[in-house]
Write a protein that holds these residues in place. Sequence first.
Motif, PDB file in Angstrom:
ATOM      1  N   CYS A   6       0.864  -1.176   0.000  1.00  0.00           N
ATOM      2  CA  CYS A   6       0.000   0.000   0.000  1.00  0.00           C
ATOM      3  C   CYS A   6       0.901   1.226   0.000  1.00  0.00           C
ATOM      4  CB  CYS A   6      -0.898  -0.022   1.242  1.00  0.00           C
ATOM      5  SG  CYS A   6      -1.984   1.405   1.356  1.00  0.00           S
ATOM      6  N   GLU A  25      -0.697  -1.032  -4.336  1.00  0.00           N
ATOM      7  CA  GLU A  25      -1.994  -0.363  -4.215  1.00  0.00           C
ATOM      8  C   GLU A  25      -1.712   1.106  -3.922  1.00  0.00           C
ATOM      9  OE1 GLU A  25      -5.743   0.625  -1.438  1.00  0.00           O
ATOM     10  OE2 GLU A  25      -4.346  -0.881  -0.701  1.00  0.00           O
ATOM     11  N   CYS A  27      -2.507   4.949  -3.152  1.00  0.00           N
ATOM     12  CA  CYS A  27      -3.541   5.766  -2.514  1.00  0.00           C
ATOM     13  C   CYS A  27      -2.922   7.090  -2.109  1.00  0.00           C
ATOM     14  CB  CYS A  27      -4.126   5.046  -1.295  1.00  0.00           C
ATOM     15  SG  CYS A  27      -2.987   4.923   0.118  1.00  0.00           S
ATOM     16  N   GLY A  34      -6.891   6.306   3.636  1.00  0.00           N
ATOM     17  CA  GLY A  34      -6.671   6.324   2.197  1.00  0.00           C
ATOM     18  C   GLY A  34      -7.810   6.942   1.426  1.00  0.00           C
ATOM     19  N   THR A  36      -8.658   8.429  -2.934  1.00  0.00           N
ATOM     20  CA  THR A  36      -8.231   8.287  -4.321  1.00  0.00           C
ATOM     21  C   THR A  36      -7.091   9.257  -4.651  1.00  0.00           C
ATOM     22  OG1 THR A  36     -10.509   7.730  -4.901  1.00  0.00           O
ATOM     23  CG2 THR A  36      -9.028   8.285  -6.716  1.00  0.00           C
ATOM     24  N   LEU A  56      -6.657   2.758  -5.136  1.00  0.00           N
ATOM     25  CA  LEU A  56      -7.758   2.895  -4.194  1.00  0.00           C
ATOM     26  C   LEU A  56      -8.765   3.907  -4.728  1.00  0.00           C
ATOM     27  CD1 LEU A  56      -9.010   2.351  -1.361  1.00  0.00           C
ATOM     28  CD2 LEU A  56      -7.705   4.337  -0.566  1.00  0.00           C
ATOM     29  N   ARG A  58     -11.736   5.886  -3.397  1.00  0.00           N
ATOM     30  CA  ARG A  58     -12.483   6.355  -2.223  1.00  0.00           C
ATOM     31  C   ARG A  58     -12.494   7.882  -2.285  1.00  0.00           C
ATOM     32  NH1 ARG A  58     -10.743   6.143   4.097  1.00  0.00           N
ATOM     33  NH2 ARG A  58     -12.834   6.226   5.032  1.00  0.00           N
ATOM     34  N   HIS A 120     -12.155  -3.568  -0.475  1.00  0.00           N
ATOM     35  CA  HIS A 120     -11.155  -3.149   0.507  1.00  0.00           C
ATOM     36  C   HIS A 120     -11.607  -3.355   1.953  1.00  0.00           C
ATOM     37  CE1 HIS A 120     -13.676   0.279   0.848  1.00  0.00           C
ATOM     38  NE2 HIS A 120     -13.144   1.004  -0.120  1.00  0.00           N
TER      39      HIS A 120
END
Length: 241
Positions: A6, A25, A27, A34, A36, A56, A58, A120
Amino acid sequence: MITEVCAPSLLSAVNAGKAGAHRVELCSELVLGGVTPSYALIKKVVELLDIPVYVLIRPRSGGFTYSREELEVMRNDVAMCADLGCAGVVCGVLKKDHRIDTVATAGLMEAAGEMDFTFHRAFDWVPDQEEGIERLLQIGCSRVLTSGARPTAEEGLDALVTLERKYGDEIIVMPGGGVTERNIGKFKTRGFREIHFSATRLQHQSLPLPKISFYPKSLPDEREIYVSDPAVIKRMVNLVK
């Protein structure tokens, strides 16, 4: 064992690629759970890395229940990731009672097209994780990132093993949350195929202390940034080869 890092910044993503991680991942604002990352950041990371980049999706911090307008933003961000050549997205939607919103999540999966889709850690708010897995299977989700509904994956290891044994042939159960050098071997020993960690440390910037801080008192000051440490990543990757 597949290792997913991450990465909360461009530097973190580059460090993960150089250190031998299998996947990133990407973010922003990891300290808030996290959100986007920007178009330009996604584009640059995809250009620089030769490993799969998942993003990610979000739109804000503060839970995982969204308005119609927010879901439209999320679908557009998913489509953007496809256009930029991302390998997958990491996303998910909950109802107000924290059960999985299969309709909204399926809409995001449809927008993802050929990209891989990971549900997630919103999954760790789901009141019944086995029922949650059943809902994800109904809509064809291929992976779930979870700590077993505990603060860390190590604390939730027994629950994770139960999910893996019951559903592992149908969906990838990927432990994440508090995975470190000290405990990563436990997850390989218990038969998990993939593992998620950030390997972050605070990196001090040689800058003067600002007169006004925009951070809450619970966070470090603005001279400190979270960076995924390449040395730690490399050691963790080697531990689960």
